[in-house]
Write an enzyme that holds these catalytic residues in place. Sequence first.
Site, PDB file in Angstrom:
ATOM      1  N   LYS A  89       0.856  -1.193   0.000  1.00  0.00           N
ATOM      2  CA  LYS A  89       0.000   0.000   0.000  1.00  0.00           C
ATOM      3  C   LYS A  89       0.889   1.240   0.000  1.00  0.00           C
ATOM      4  O   LYS A  89       1.192   1.826   1.038  1.00  0.00           O
ATOM      5  CB  LYS A  89      -0.918  -0.004   1.221  1.00  0.00           C
ATOM      6  CG  LYS A  89      -2.121   0.923   1.040  1.00  0.00           C
ATOM      7  CD  LYS A  89      -3.036   0.400  -0.062  1.00  0.00           C
ATOM      8  CE  LYS A  89      -4.203   1.329  -0.323  1.00  0.00           C
ATOM      9  NZ  LYS A  89      -4.999   0.905  -1.469  1.00  0.00           N
ATOM     10  N   SER A 103      -8.450  -0.537  -5.240  1.00  0.00           N
ATOM     11  CA  SER A 103      -8.713  -0.197  -3.852  1.00  0.00           C
ATOM     12  C   SER A 103     -10.212   0.045  -3.675  1.00  0.00           C
ATOM     13  O   SER A 103     -11.009  -0.867  -3.834  1.00  0.00           O
ATOM     14  CB  SER A 103      -7.871   0.995  -3.428  1.00  0.00           C
ATOM     15  OG  SER A 103      -7.635   0.957  -2.037  1.00  0.00           O
TER      16      SER A 103
END
Length: 589
Positions: free
Chosen positions: A195, A388
Amino acid sequence: MRSFFKYVLATITGIIISTVLLFIIFIGIISMMVSSVGSSTEAVVPTNAVLFIDLNHEITEKSEPNPFENMELPGFVSTKSIGLNDIVSRIKAAKTDGNIKGIYLNVAGAGTGFATLKAIREALVDFKTSDKFIIAYSDGMTQKGYYLNAVADEIYLHPQGSLDFRGLASSVMFFKEALDKVGVEMQVLKVGTYKSAVEPFIMNSMSDANREQVNSYLGSIYGTFLQDISTSRKIAADSLRSIANGYLIREASDAKKYGFVNDLLYKDQVIAKIKAKLGLDDKKDIPTVALLDYKKSADKGEAGGDRVAVLYAYGDIVDGEGVEGQIGGDKLSRELRELRRDDKVKAIVLRVNSPGGSALASESIWREVDLTKKTKPIVVSMGDYAASGGYYISAAADSIFADPTTLTGSIGVFGLVPSFQKLFNTNLGIHFEAVKTAKFADMDVDMDRPLTEEEKTIIQGGVNKIYQVFMKRVADGRKISIAEVDSIGQGRVWTGEQAVKLKLVDRVATLDQAIAAAAKKAKLENYRVSEYPREKDPFATIWSTSKDKIKMWMLEDELGDYVKYLAEVKKITQMSGVQARIPYLVEIY
């Protein structure tokens, strides 16, 4: 005192004058809008005509009315735009239009993602099945420009022109050192080894994990890029790779030598070739119609009766209603509810093109998708991005289709909490003191101190919980275990082609194929395709145009293409709450 009143009077006078000027400008805008709306007619397509396509304008996911598009006012950039939906629809319409005999591609470059380019490319490939010609010509071609031009039956390049072909690249801008200089520390709470949306604020270069994922998805996109060009130009993909690695195309003559173009010609020579195909006398002009002016659309099925709704969801996912170019959690949820209750709508295709955003808004939209699935089929079609939060809102659908170059996955969440301690205390000499009635009352409020370890633990716990919920939504929707989701999650970005192998996507397919799949699930034979949200009235667009967007138009006039980096920084720094978002601004060139 006399001086005081003098300044007050001057201020009031300035405000009055400014208000009057703004009112005059506003009336001018309204007048021009009325004029433009009244004169907006469909361009007449002459017989024996050529459709001209240059893509020298902004390409959005769906066409939206822009009342300022043709206005020339001080401080406003007159930017023409067209949606991918209309580009594809108009090429399809041209395929069966008896007045259109061919297409003239004059694409130097295109400021959009590869999934969008591939959708346009597929429409052009389909156009060629009509036995109509496509000729491409340009003074210079970027790699994205050549990717589209390569479809043409004949490709010509200016004798002194250029053709860029040296492999794909993607770069990231890092801000940590700049933030250090001004005294701002970004405190990061995240879940996911990959991430990396937060990396530009806490590092000066990519982490090993991020570099690994970028290499992976860039290599996958490059493979598709080479294979498509190989198919069109009949040049082996390995040969294309070698040509790029050696940077062998440095001059126009190299492009002809290696078979990238048919010949090196000046524009008048290309015009002569098009005239010959149309059977025109040399003294006559070629009848042309530009793609932007060609208002015809492909047949969308029978009017009335059953419908397949295509609901467009593009842009950052934000809480509330959002503005044009954003996915407002409340707004998209409402659209889904209305389509779910509409008895004429028998199936829904959710067209997602989003890097993600608010985790809370994503959860709200997920809920509506899940409820919709229980009453009628809902299929997701992915564009350039569906990552996402963009994947979050897709996970509950009956089926998920993506382009091979779509960037998706990135199952992970993060939060950013800035500390301005050095900026305020050391650099500016500003100090804060809080009085509180409970231990954590000033957490996230007192900006001149960093979070304590205990506060970080509390916030990280909330981030962890949201990640667990995110993984469960994916596990339930895709019918795989949470452990499997975690192993391919951790914030890692995948291409659509890779995601199919990981069971995150059902198959590689176009939007049209997704529509057909949705109709099949609903057991429809005759149906009409309708697009949502419905197009706004041009006048309503004025009221919904935010002051921030107007300011960005003005900045674009000064900064040009670089304005996107400023917009991205502003977007990230203004985020609130936990984010489910793809890493930074992913740009491939």
